[in-house]
Design a protein around this motif. Structure first.
Motif, mmCIF file in Angstrom:
data_model
loop_
_atom_site.group_PDB
_atom_site.id
_atom_site.type_symbol
_atom_site.label_atom_id
_atom_site.label_comp_id
_atom_site.label_asym_id
_atom_site.label_seq_id
_atom_site.Cartn_x
_atom_site.Cartn_y
_atom_site.Cartn_z
ATOM 1 N N ARG A 1 0.841 -1.010 -0.108
ATOM 2 C CA ARG A 1 -0.033 -0.178 0.054
ATOM 3 C C ARG A 1 0.811 1.228 0.072
ATOM 4 N NH1 ARG A 1 -4.850 -0.939 4.564
ATOM 5 N NH2 ARG A 1 -3.821 1.171 4.995
ATOM 6 N N ASP A 2 0.618 2.308 -0.698
ATOM 7 C CA ASP A 2 1.228 3.432 -0.814
ATOM 8 C C ASP A 2 1.515 4.130 0.282
ATOM 9 O OD1 ASP A 2 1.634 2.752 -3.694
ATOM 10 O OD2 ASP A 2 -0.034 4.115 -4.148
ATOM 11 N N ASP A 3 0.711 4.039 1.263
ATOM 12 C CA ASP A 3 0.518 4.843 2.716
ATOM 13 C C ASP A 3 1.079 3.845 3.803
ATOM 14 O OD1 ASP A 3 -1.476 2.989 3.014
ATOM 15 O OD2 ASP A 3 -2.843 4.608 3.347
ATOM 16 N N ASP A 4 1.711 2.696 3.478
ATOM 17 C CA ASP A 4 2.290 1.984 4.524
ATOM 18 C C ASP A 4 3.252 2.566 5.332
ATOM 19 O OD1 ASP A 4 0.998 -0.488 4.555
ATOM 20 O OD2 ASP A 4 2.289 -1.304 2.992
ATOM 21 N N TYR A 5 4.187 3.408 4.780
ATOM 22 C CA TYR A 5 5.230 4.160 5.547
ATOM 23 C C TYR A 5 4.442 5.249 6.744
ATOM 24 C CZ TYR A 5 3.990 8.520 3.124
ATOM 25 O OH TYR A 5 3.395 9.641 2.506
ATOM 26 N N LEU A 6 3.379 5.391 6.599
ATOM 27 C CA LEU A 6 2.714 6.428 7.800
ATOM 28 C C LEU A 6 2.562 5.523 9.083
ATOM 29 C CD1 LEU A 6 -0.091 8.047 5.765
ATOM 30 C CD2 LEU A 6 2.044 9.029 6.431
ATOM 31 N N TRP A 7 2.208 4.438 9.024
ATOM 32 C CA TRP A 7 1.963 3.510 10.309
ATOM 33 C C TRP A 7 3.248 3.127 10.712
ATOM 34 C CZ3 TRP A 7 3.260 -1.582 10.423
ATOM 35 C CH2 TRP A 7 3.297 -2.320 9.278
ATOM 36 N N ILE A 8 4.379 2.913 9.674
ATOM 37 C CA ILE A 8 5.340 2.294 10.009
ATOM 38 C C ILE A 8 6.433 3.441 11.020
ATOM 39 C CG2 ILE A 8 7.890 1.786 9.046
ATOM 40 C CD1 ILE A 8 6.432 0.176 6.875
ATOM 41 N N ARG A 9 6.016 4.628 10.375
ATOM 42 C CA ARG A 9 6.792 5.765 11.223
ATOM 43 C C ARG A 9 6.198 5.971 12.319
ATOM 44 N NH1 ARG A 9 11.010 8.571 9.166
ATOM 45 N NH2 ARG A 9 11.418 8.509 6.923
ATOM 46 N N ALA A 10 4.899 5.723 12.574
ATOM 47 C CA ALA A 10 4.329 6.150 13.674
ATOM 48 C C ALA A 10 4.473 5.161 14.904
ATOM 49 C CB ALA A 10 2.518 5.990 13.372
ATOM 50 N N VAL A 11 5.041 3.963 14.725
ATOM 51 C CA VAL A 11 5.514 3.094 15.610
ATOM 52 C C VAL A 11 6.706 3.612 16.372
ATOM 53 C CG1 VAL A 11 6.062 0.844 16.261
ATOM 54 C CG2 VAL A 11 4.275 0.953 14.537
ATOM 55 N N PRO A 12 6.775 4.006 17.682
ATOM 56 C CA PRO A 12 7.977 4.298 18.103
ATOM 57 C C PRO A 12 9.198 3.494 18.012
ATOM 58 C CG PRO A 12 6.146 4.349 19.788
ATOM 59 C CD PRO A 12 5.638 3.574 18.684
ATOM 60 N N THR A 13 10.087 4.001 17.737
ATOM 61 C CA THR A 13 11.543 3.379 17.534
ATOM 62 C C THR A 13 12.038 2.419 18.711
ATOM 63 O OG1 THR A 13 12.376 5.427 16.511
ATOM 64 C CG2 THR A 13 14.078 3.691 17.227
ATOM 65 N N ALA B 1 19.686 3.271 12.344
ATOM 66 C CA ALA B 1 19.298 1.946 11.313
ATOM 67 C C ALA B 1 17.897 1.945 11.187
ATOM 68 C CB ALA B 1 19.882 0.627 11.912
ATOM 69 N N VAL B 2 17.170 2.253 12.474
ATOM 70 C CA VAL B 2 15.434 2.258 12.318
ATOM 71 C C VAL B 2 15.061 3.556 11.426
ATOM 72 C CG1 VAL B 2 13.591 2.561 13.561
ATOM 73 C CG2 VAL B 2 15.337 0.955 14.349
ATOM 74 N N ASP B 3 15.948 4.397 11.570
ATOM 75 C CA ASP B 3 15.392 5.669 10.721
ATOM 76 C C ASP B 3 15.689 5.449 9.294
ATOM 77 O OD1 ASP B 3 15.047 8.814 10.831
ATOM 78 O OD2 ASP B 3 16.636 8.729 9.619
ATOM 79 N N LEU B 4 16.871 4.897 8.980
ATOM 80 C CA LEU B 4 17.106 4.333 7.708
ATOM 81 C C LEU B 4 16.147 3.537 7.152
ATOM 82 C CD1 LEU B 4 18.839 4.949 5.097
ATOM 83 C CD2 LEU B 4 20.277 3.074 5.823
ATOM 84 N N ALA B 5 15.731 2.406 7.678
ATOM 85 C CA ALA B 5 14.686 1.593 7.357
ATOM 86 C C ALA B 5 13.500 2.511 7.247
ATOM 87 C CB ALA B 5 14.650 0.551 8.416
ATOM 88 N N GLN B 6 12.840 3.313 8.065
ATOM 89 C CA GLN B 6 11.765 3.960 7.748
ATOM 90 C C GLN B 6 11.936 4.879 6.582
ATOM 91 O OE1 GLN B 6 11.430 5.923 11.553
ATOM 92 N NE2 GLN B 6 10.060 4.237 12.538
ATOM 93 N N GLU B 7 12.989 5.634 6.321
ATOM 94 C CA GLU B 7 13.276 6.157 5.278
ATOM 95 C C GLU B 7 13.124 5.279 3.903
ATOM 96 O OE1 GLU B 7 17.271 8.411 3.063
ATOM 97 O OE2 GLU B 7 16.768 8.759 5.105
ATOM 98 N N LEU B 8 13.581 4.218 3.856
ATOM 99 C CA LEU B 8 13.523 3.436 2.853
ATOM 100 C C LEU B 8 12.218 3.128 2.447
ATOM 101 C CD1 LEU B 8 16.854 1.113 3.359
ATOM 102 C CD2 LEU B 8 16.330 2.908 1.657
ATOM 103 N N ALA B 9 11.397 2.811 3.504
ATOM 104 C CA ALA B 9 10.048 2.468 3.230
ATOM 105 C C ALA B 9 9.003 3.530 2.644
ATOM 106 C CB ALA B 9 9.356 1.940 4.871
ATOM 107 N N GLU B 10 9.395 4.797 3.260
ATOM 108 C CA GLU B 10 8.750 5.772 2.698
ATOM 109 C C GLU B 10 9.068 6.025 1.298
ATOM 110 O OE1 GLU B 10 7.953 10.618 3.470
ATOM 111 O OE2 GLU B 10 8.931 9.480 4.930
ATOM 112 N N ALA B 11 10.537 6.051 1.121
ATOM 113 C CA ALA B 11 10.752 6.176 -0.460
ATOM 114 C C ALA B 11 10.273 5.165 -1.338
ATOM 115 C CB ALA B 11 12.389 6.035 -0.591
ATOM 116 N N HIS B 12 10.290 3.896 -0.853
ATOM 117 C CA HIS B 12 9.633 2.865 -1.819
ATOM 118 C C HIS B 12 8.251 3.191 -1.996
ATOM 119 C CE1 HIS B 12 8.511 -1.023 -3.039
ATOM 120 N NE2 HIS B 12 7.926 -1.157 -2.237
ATOM 121 N N ASN B 13 7.326 3.424 -0.833
ATOM 122 C CA ASN B 13 5.845 3.757 -1.197
ATOM 123 C C ASN B 13 5.829 4.929 -2.200
ATOM 124 O OD1 ASN B 13 5.065 2.838 1.948
ATOM 125 N ND2 ASN B 13 5.082 1.664 0.130
ATOM 126 N N THR B 14 6.642 5.982 -2.075
ATOM 127 C CA THR B 14 6.410 7.117 -2.929
ATOM 128 C C THR B 14 7.204 6.973 -4.180
ATOM 129 O OG1 THR B 14 8.041 8.332 -1.392
ATOM 130 C CG2 THR B 14 5.857 8.350 -0.921
#
Length: 711
Positions: free
Chosen positions: A117-129, A315-328
């Motif tokens: 889903r194109d908005d998956d990165y939203l809930w991934i970033r919402a989960v605390p590190t 590492a967690v921040d980069l993973a979230q960045e990659l998830a957002e970049a992939h979705n968009t």
């Protein structure tokens, strides 16, 4: 989730079970952050209660990582390709309609199924590190169940696979930065780079040396190695070159291709810094300046727990960045946002410089503006005559649109060449000037270290007041001549040919076109306002293009022009083209838009047309003469009201759109509208006359008899 975990095969490389597991974590609505957080915590607790399933999940994920290629995920996702802006734009539009074929051998393509889903990165970033790290620790530390066959180095397998992918990505990114930095387009924008060793080339040499040392360290050939500080110094120098080119672009112009190149360079350098921080062995390497890893680590540290490792938080921040970049990655808006900003800034910057000439500081300037506007009114009166004559030809629609466009364009260009002023063309320029003033104020606020940008409302009120009275004087100057000139032309036509320029039916139609509620005059005035705004953008674009492409030098190199004009006149003509290309093209485009709108509406069956305050005034004067009888006062009053409203809509639409674009281009927000209105009210109350006609000129203020006591 437990049934899914029980179906996992630790030696399988199928992705479908991981897809099912992520589906359990994903909320129905991406903004339902509470559900996502609860599901991640539930999974962590479930794995803590079933350590055997945690071990199976770890081995399953390790198998997935081992059977897929990692490099493209870290080096390509979230970074512009080398294809160029328009190729990338075309590709994104095409892939949004029909996505490309995927190869699950690549980890980046595997993400398409996991994060579908194109908005998956939203809930991934919402989960605390802290929750992500807790889940990671449960899986990473899981002990094998009794009787399970394990290899001695199995816990380190996943780390080794990921590390190899990160190192390959560092090499790829370094080579890409080197190639982009040696592009002729970039060297042309910063020729000083040819006089010294290119930092883009030197960083690649340092990166290869660092990676070779890293390979010897992992192979056990050496015990220690130097960190990447020398490589970071080279990357700093690369970023300095990018910043210098961006700052030069404001004076010498830019292009979409150059902006795209700079964005790709900036993204690659930033990703390179982040990967170097993750693979660093010294523990002393600084993180990328775009990420505050200390703040991330503090947020990820639960109360009464030891501090979280900076590398784990990064590492967690980069993973979230990659998830957002992939979705968009196929999002067109993001591509436009990242690549048009510098060009939009340059367009509005050129409009801002032009806008300074449309702001009168003193009463003498206002008198000059009135004279300039009066000259434009004369030209527009003649243009109104030609427009009526063209309508009598009854040509085919497209031919008629061509003649209308040529009439408008030639007239507007003549106004520009004669240095006259059309009042409604001012807002697109003066709005950019106001945005520039807001940006300068905000920059001064940032220099002082203020957390919130402060705006000098009184200074802004003074500028808005100058713009307001200059605009009023310009409108009055246009109307002061366009109405009498149109009236005289209509009377002269009757005296010369014995018939009116327009028939009584045509005259009634010309007058009725300006009726504020019995016609679509205000809608058509808004369309004209949009075209005024567009012409301002076109003018700024070609001013930028003339600077960037060195238009004056190119014209001066034309040999045939030298034979035609001579050396001195050719040089003057070249300077004129470079200085006025934006104004000429903006007026030409405005004329074409004005001339084709009605025909486009006719062909599409839509009620499209344009109403401009000066042409409506000229048509009213010609219509009054064409009727051959006096108009009743009510019709005159309503028509005058309609013309005033047309002018107001012309100004407000063009000014509002131009100010909105200029503020967005400069990334400035203005939250002091009420304070600005109060400041304007105070100025009106304190000096009503000066508010409308400006203060007395300084050279007109009489000096006292004793100049020693004068301050």
């Amino acid at each position: 989730m437990l049934p899914i975990l029980e179906r996992l095969d630790p030696d399988s490389d199928r992705i479908d079970l991981l897809v099912d597991l992520v589906d359990q974590l994903r909320p129905r609505r991406a903004h339902d952050h509470g559900h996502a957080i609860a599901q991640v915590r539930t999974l962590a607790q479930l794995l803590k209660g079933h350590p055997g399933q945690a071990w199976i999940l770890r081995r399953y994920l390790t198998t997935l990582l081992e059977t897929r290629r990692h490099t493209s995920l870290y080096s390509d996702v979230g970074i512009l390709s080398n294809d160029g802006f328009f190729t990338e734009l075309k590709k994104r539009i095409a892939y949004r309609i029909l996505p490309p074929a995927l190869d699950e051998m690549y980890l980046s393509d595997t993400l398409d199924k996991v994060l579908c889903r194109d908005d998956d990165y939203l809930w991934i970033r919402a989960v605390p590190t802290a929750d992500w790290l807790d889940l990671f620790d449960v899986v990473a530390a899981a002990a094998p169940p009794d009787g399970a066959v394990t290899e001695p180095a199995e816990p380190a397998r996943a780390r080794q696979v990921v590390l190899a992918g990160l190192l390959d990505a560092i090499r790829t990114l370094s080579c890409r930065v080197c190639a982009l930095g040696l592009e002729p387009r970039l060297i042309h924008a910063h020729m000083e780079i040819e006089e010294v060793d290119s930092p883009f080339l030197m960083q690649n040499i340092e990166a290869n040396k660092y990676l070779d040392d890293y390979g010897r360290l992992t192979a056990g050939e050496v015990d220690t190695m130097e960190d990447a500080r020398h490589l970071l110094v080279m990357l700093d120098q690369c970023e300095d070159v990018v910043l210098k080119i961006r700052s030069k672009a404001l004076a010498s112009g830019t292009s979409v291709a150059l902006t795209y190149l700079l964005v790709a360079l900036t993204q690659s350098i930033d990703r390179l810094r982040k990967l170097l921080f993750l693979v660093d062995t010294s523990g002393e390497l600084p993180s990328a300046p775009t990420v505050d890893v200390e703040a991330l680590a503090n947020e990820a540290t639960p109360p009464s727990e030891p501090p979280t490792s900076l590398r784990r938080a990064a590492a967690v921040d980069l993973a979230q960045e990659l998830a957002e970049a992939h979705n968009t990655k196929y999002e067109v808006r993001g591509l436009l946002r990242d690549n048009i900003d510098l060009l939009a800034r340059n367009v509005t910057e050129n409009a801002s410089r032009t806008g300074e000439h449309y702001i009168a500081e003193r009463r003498a300037d206002l008198r000059g503006m009135f004279a300039s506007s009066a000259g434009a009114g004369i030209v527009i009166g003649v243009m109104a005559l030609f427009k009526i004559l063209i309508s009598y030809q009854h040509r085919a629609p497209l031919i008629e649109a061509l003649f209308y466009s040529l009439n408008y364009a030639a007239g507007f260009i003549l106004v520009h060449v004669l240095h006259f002023t059309i009042a409604t063309k001012q807002p697109a320029m003066t709005a950019a000037r106001i945005a520039a003033a807001l940006h300068d104020t905000a920059q001064r606020g940032n220099v002082r270290g203020k957390s919130r940008r402060q705006v000098d409302v009184d200074s802004m009120a003074a500028l808005v007041n100058k713009v307001f009275r200059t605009q009023i004087v310009a409108v009055l100057g246009n109307l002061a001549t366009v109405i009498p000139v149109a009236w005289i032309i209509a009377l002269a036509w009757y005296w010369a040919f014995g018939t009116h320029l327009v028939t009584p039916a045509k005259a009634e139609h010309l007058i009725a076109d300006s009726h504020p509620w019995h016609s679509l005059a205000l809608l058509h005035a808004a369309i004209a306002g949009v075209w005024l705004f567009v012409s301002g953008l076109v003018s700024g674009y070609y001013d930028n293009k003339a600077l960037y492409t060195r238009m004056g030098r190119r014209v001066e190199q034309l040999r045939w022009l030298r034979r035609l004009l001579g050396e001195e006149r050719r040089a003057r003509f070249a300077r004129y083209v470079e200085d006025n290309l934006g104004g000429l093209m903006g007026n030409f485009v405005f004329g074409v838009l004005m001339g084709t709108t009605a025909t486009a509406g006719f062909l599409l069956g839509l009620p499209l047309d344009v109403r401009h305050v000066t042409f409506s005034s000229a048509n009213f004067a010609i219509g009054v003469v064409g009727l051959g009888k006096p108009l009743d006062p009510e019709t005159i009053a309503v028509t005058v009201l309609g013309i005033a409203l047309i002018g107001m809509v012309n100004l407000l639409v063009s000014f509002g759109l131009a100010l909105w674009v200029a503020l967005r281009a400069r990334k400035v927000r203005f939250h002091h509208g009420l304070k600005l209105l109060h400041a304007l009210g105070r100025r009106l109350y304190a000096a009503p006359l000066d508010f409308f006609i400006g203060p007395r000129d300084l050279d007109e203020v009489p000096l006292p008899a004793n100049p020693r006591g004068f301050k």
